[in-house]
Design an enzyme around this catalytic site. Sequence first.
Site, PDB file in Angstrom:
ATOM      1  N   ASP A 204       0.978  -1.104  -0.011  1.00  0.00           N
ATOM      2  CA  ASP A 204       0.001   0.018  -0.171  1.00  0.00           C
ATOM      3  C   ASP A 204       0.937   1.304  -0.010  1.00  0.00           C
ATOM      4  O   ASP A 204       2.090   1.024   0.148  1.00  0.00           O
ATOM      5  CB  ASP A 204      -0.939  -0.051   1.097  1.00  0.00           C
ATOM      6  CG  ASP A 204      -2.064   0.986   0.924  1.00  0.00           C
ATOM      7  OD1 ASP A 204      -2.191   1.745   0.016  1.00  0.00           O
ATOM      8  OD2 ASP A 204      -2.945   0.597   1.667  1.00  0.00           O
TER       9      ASP A 204
HETATM   10  C1  BGC Z   1      -5.039   3.208  -0.238  1.00  0.00           C
HETATM   11  C2  BGC Z   1      -4.977   2.444  -1.505  1.00  0.00           C
HETATM   12  C3  BGC Z   1      -4.659   2.922  -2.732  1.00  0.00           C
HETATM   13  C4  BGC Z   1      -3.615   3.830  -2.568  1.00  0.00           C
HETATM   14  C5  BGC Z   1      -3.202   4.485  -3.692  1.00  0.00           C
HETATM   15  C6  BGC Z   1      -3.779   4.102  -0.073  1.00  0.00           C
HETATM   16  O1  BGC Z   1      -3.822   5.107   0.757  1.00  0.00           O
HETATM   17  O2  BGC Z   1      -5.097   2.696   1.078  1.00  0.00           O
HETATM   18  O3  BGC Z   1      -6.248   1.556  -1.355  1.00  0.00           O
HETATM   19  O4  BGC Z   1      -4.796   2.069  -3.727  1.00  0.00           O
HETATM   20  O5  BGC Z   1      -3.549   4.630  -1.572  1.00  0.00           O
HETATM   21  O6  BGC Z   1      -3.970   5.886  -3.721  1.00  0.00           O
END
Ligand code: BGC
Length: 742
Positions: free
Chosen positions: A269
């Site tokens: 993530d």
């Molecule tokens: C989220 C993810 C997301 C990523 C990219 C993170 O804060 O938890 O689900 O894909 O950001 O934006």
Amino acid sequence: MKKFLLITSAIITLLSTVVFGRPGEEEYLANNNEHTFIQILSWDEAYEKARPLVEQMSLEQKVNITTGLGWEGGRCVGNTGSTINPDFPELCLQDSPLGIRFADGVSSGVAGVNAAASFDKEAIRRRGEYMGAEFRAKGIHVQLGPGVNMLRAPEGGRLWEGFGEDPYLAGIAAAETIRGIQSQGVMATVKHIIGNEQEINREKYSSEIDERTINEIYLWPFARAVEADVASVMCAYNQVNGQYACENDYVLNQLLKTKLGFRGFVQSDWAATHSTDLSVLNGLDMTMPGDITFHSGDSYFGANLTKAVKEGRIDEDRVTDMAMRIVASWYKVRQDEGFPETNIDSFRPENDKHINVQGNHHIDIRQLGAASTVLLKNDDNILPLSISRKRKLAVIGSDAGPAKNVLNCPDHGCNDGTLAQGWGSGTAAYPYLITPYEGIKSKVGDRMTVTKYLDHTNLKKAAKTASDADIAIVFANSNSGEEFIVVDNHRGDRNDLNLWNNGDELIKAVADANENTIVVIHSVGPVNMPWVRHPNIKAILWPGLPGQESGNSLADVLFGDVNPSAKLPYTIAKNPKHYPATISLGNTTEHVIPYEEGLYIGYRWFDKNDIEPLYPFGHGLSYTKFQYSHGRVQVVQGRANNITVYANITISNVGHYDGAEVVQLYLTYPAIAEEPPRILRGFEKVFIPRGCEETVSFKLSKEELSYYAVIDHDWVVPRGDFVLHVGSSSRDIKFSKRFTLD
Ligand code: BGC
């Protein structure tokens, strides 16, 4: 840092409303949603193609494709480094599970929780297909969805991105979504592994989950995603049993890669990587967006990873494996042949080519919006409404109308006008949003008088509008999202399950004033319904988060063009204290979240503790009536674990409308398995014209018949007496039959 992102998205949004309008009725009728399908390769074929390419790569090149360019370093929310000689392109990774974030000319359809509520495997797959087609046309290699975190504590901020409280349902929804996305030559990402069921403190807390519960509940949808050949898995921000998910050997190596046999790549993530050696050795294959913290200029991978190999702390073979996993995934969905150049730019809209990729996807969105609208209550058969000049209809509530400010506030971090998606990275800009009022108006034209009060502040006005009409439809909502935006004091997770914007008072005021009141709830999940027994409330509809076609989908159901067939993907309790879990606030230094309810998530908890829910999991009414008859169960027992159980049941439509029924199969296991009283292990949605009948068949194999035996660290089919139940909800069982396995 996220602020900049908000501003850019606002610009994009503004552009999108100017450039792309709503489709005409003709376009709506021309349902020719044809996509080009890609024949994806098997993993063996993909690895065979990847090997010669990766073999030519230097250590630095291999490291380069595992390392993101850094936040805002490319056109997408994540971009990988590329290589020349041998050539491997920069990959574009982009949100979200329901559509393309930070772009215009895109569709913004129903949320995951609605897809689940449809209980319609084919429709869920088609949703994946249209999303995949859009990502591909924008030149996006990797879609950052579906999300499969479980609806454990109903207040959890991002649970609407996923598929509800039952792992079996979530597993099927995830697999169908992935098959749909990847059929368009786009890599899907199932996320977030594992234990990311709330937003508050997500980068700190440790979800403490026992082995059996991990396997039976939280890992289950990931297992089905792997079976569906998912290309990528995203590890979560949080810790799992005391170790960060993105450097968790048990989760990534032992479970995901070894037990489930996952052959694609694990990406972190965003800024969820915490180390070089531990992450790489424990199973992380790609760090996103690449920098340690946004704009920090350094990375745990990149030069640090090369150094770790040169100093002998990490074997180069492991880096080769990481690169192989990425390159093979790319070959698997055939991105080596004619994949479009990335033409969006998340952070520099002036570079975006603004290609309209919506096609006629609004057709699927409208249909799925209607097919996922749950009819909770319909006293006196008040619905469907007939269009009659003699009757006056009042539409009441800000949730029935447009936003007062902008259609697309940044990352949807607001609750203005009708609610059709939550907030955060799991969103996509609406090209337009048909409000309930507009949908109803365009359905009835001037064949019915429709009055409105599209606000929630003046209860007297609301009551007056209601009392002047024959039928009053009152709207209210409850929203949630990702923790980087606080809306109305909710830091991602909901503070409670109450309706927002004066919802309960508004509903009560309307119901007091009109004896034919219909309540419509747009919400991310369960809400409290203190007014539910009000005698004037004749019907309650839950359209959830229906996306851009909201009003049209709703009108299709209200006036009977579509007979409702959706079922609740979660339990609604009579009292919020009845749910098995709630948000854990913890403290800032140490935050442990014990998943104490274990296997008893959602309806399993209510069943075990004999708590009567307000509306049970799987509940949803129809305008017609179905009868269940001729249930049969047959056991075919081969050797060892080779057992198949077949069940058939006949469903007759004995009511006055054509309609679809979701036939649900639950299993009670032999006592030795120590399972919850009943577990969903099959469902089929069948369309049956009135006066007709259909036989629905189920086949249960080892996957459905087993429980996870901790002593063996494996799935085991228990011997003894099972009971197979078929019904129309988890609490409306029409047929039960005992069978024995020995
Ligand atoms: C989220 C993810 C997301 C990523 C990219 C993170 O804060 O938890 O689900 O894909 O950001 O934006």
